[in-house]
Design a protein around this motif. Structure first.
Motif, short mmCIF file in Angstrom:
data_model
loop_
_atom_site.label_atom_id
_atom_site.label_comp_id
_atom_site.label_asym_id
_atom_site.label_seq_id
_atom_site.Cartn_x
_atom_site.Cartn_y
_atom_site.Cartn_z
N PHE A 1 31.21 51.06 39.77
CA PHE A 1 31.26 49.83 38.98
C PHE A 1 30.05 49.67 38.06
N SER A 2 28.89 50.06 38.56
CA SER A 2 27.65 49.82 37.81
C SER A 2 27.55 50.67 36.55
N THR A 3 28.38 51.71 36.42
CA THR A 3 28.31 52.56 35.24
C THR A 3 29.51 52.41 34.32
N SER A 4 30.46 51.58 34.69
CA SER A 4 31.67 51.49 33.87
C SER A 4 32.15 50.07 33.70
N LEU A 5 32.77 49.50 34.75
CA LEU A 5 33.49 48.25 34.59
C LEU A 5 32.57 47.07 34.28
N PRO B 1 33.18 50.52 29.38
CA PRO B 1 34.19 49.90 30.26
C PRO B 1 35.49 50.69 30.32
N LEU B 2 35.70 51.62 29.38
CA LEU B 2 36.92 52.43 29.37
C LEU B 2 36.68 53.82 29.95
N LEU B 3 35.61 53.95 30.73
CA LEU B 3 35.27 55.24 31.31
C LEU B 3 36.38 55.70 32.26
#
Length: 337
Positions: free
Chosen positions: A250-254, A281-283
């Motif tokens: 979560f900490s790197t994307s959303l 966020p689209l990772l």
């Protein structure tokens, strides 16, 4: 610098699953299993206050001659050289003394309103992720139970929304009706409500708690097949294939976050003007095709095995630094809410 941290967070997880299985007593025995999974996770870091004070000392001036660390030096933790790397000995601080000094002389400290507001806004976030999955699995035994097959496919759909820190440094400047900046002698004009540079009023226009929104969606099919062959009473041969995935943390994307760290340079010809750190966020999750094979030889008290394993990974996640010549930053997936 003296800080006090107040923290409050909440997390909720909802899960449900269903599994139906039936064995068919046919000439070739077959078993089928149908299942469904549901998971909804919510995290809400409601409060993360990072209050900051600057030590001024008796004269009320930071970084002056009376700002001596000796008044909060540790009494029992003696200084000693670093045993591993040989660094020279340094004094250690007693943070309890530091806090007692703050209570006895609050006038020695200056509360940093703008810095505290910014650091607090950076640390608050919330997210919701929903994962739904449906799978079908079958198994059978062939050739007088010497060959076993287990295979299936899983469909998974994951979607989520995260809210996090947003920084909008240009909000302190006035704009014309067409969106361009108001200029006087070539310089941007600040809004009256922005206050002075570095003030709390300016910080409230620039830094926004949960001001950025990130949304992501991903689905896919993940097949698998496992086969085993009992060659003899002591020898077995096994092969397998599985399609898998791993969603990013979560900490790197959303959770969206945008942080701008300018340097003191103003001429790009002299070096970097600073850094801009953003999350995607689209990772996509990384996916993999996994192949496994092994031969096992069973002994009276155990077994000996030789195996081979190979994984092909796609869309693996990396952190990357880029030199951006343009001052424009594509922020199509980051917006005020």
């Amino acid at each position: 610098e003296f800080r006090r941290v107040l923290f409050r967070s909440q997390g909720d997880v909802e899960t449900a699953y269903l599994k139906l299985k039936r064995d068919f007593a046919t000439r070739v025995p077959v078993g089928l299993e149908l299942g469904a999974n549901y998971k909804r996770e919510k995290r809400d870091r409601k409060r993360m206050d990072l209050n900051t004070w600057t030590y001024l000392g008796p004269d009320g001036v930071p970084d002056s001659a009376d700002d001596r660390a000796g008044v909060i030096a540790a009494d029992t933790y003696r200084k000693a050289p670093d045993a591993e790397y040989g660094y020279p000995a340094v004094e250690h601080l007693n943070m309890a003394k530091y806090y007692q000094l703050y209570k006895a002389h609050p006038e020695y400290f200056r509360y940093e309103e703008a810095i505290s507001y910014r650091r607090s806004a950076e640390s608050v976030n919330k997210l919701t992720e929903t994962v739904q999955a449906l799978y079908l699995m079958g198994d059978t035994r062939l050739f007088w139970n010497r060959v076993g097959l287990i295979g299936g496919v899983r469909y998974e759909r994951a979607e989520g929304e995260g809210r996090g820190f947003l920084q909008t440094p240009t909000e302190v400047f006035q704009r014309n009706p067409n969106g361009s900046f108001v200029l006087v002698n070539g310089q941007r004009v600040r809004k009256p409500e922005a206050g002075a540079a570095g003030s709390l009023a300016e910080a409230k226009l620039i830094y926004h708690r949960n001001g950025a929104v990130g949304r992501g969606f991903r689905d896919g099919l993940f097949p698998s097949l496992h086969a085993s062959w009992t060659v003899t009473e002591n020898i077995a041969f096994k092969v397998a294939y599985a399609g898998t995935q791993a969603r990013p943390d979560f900490s790197t994307s959303l959770l969206p976050s945008t942080t701008i760290s300018p340097s003191n340079l103003t001429d790009p010809g002299q070096g970097s003007l600073g850094t801009v750190t953003i999350r995607n966020p689209l990772l996509k999750p990384w996916t993999a095709d996994n192949y496994d094979g092994r031969i096992e030889y069973y002994l009276a008290g155990g077994y000996v095995a030789v195996g081979y394993y190979r994984k092909f990974i796609q869309d693996f996640v990396v952190s990357r630094a880029e030199d951006r010549k343009s001052t424009r930053l594509n922020s199509s997936h980051v917006k005020r809410s």
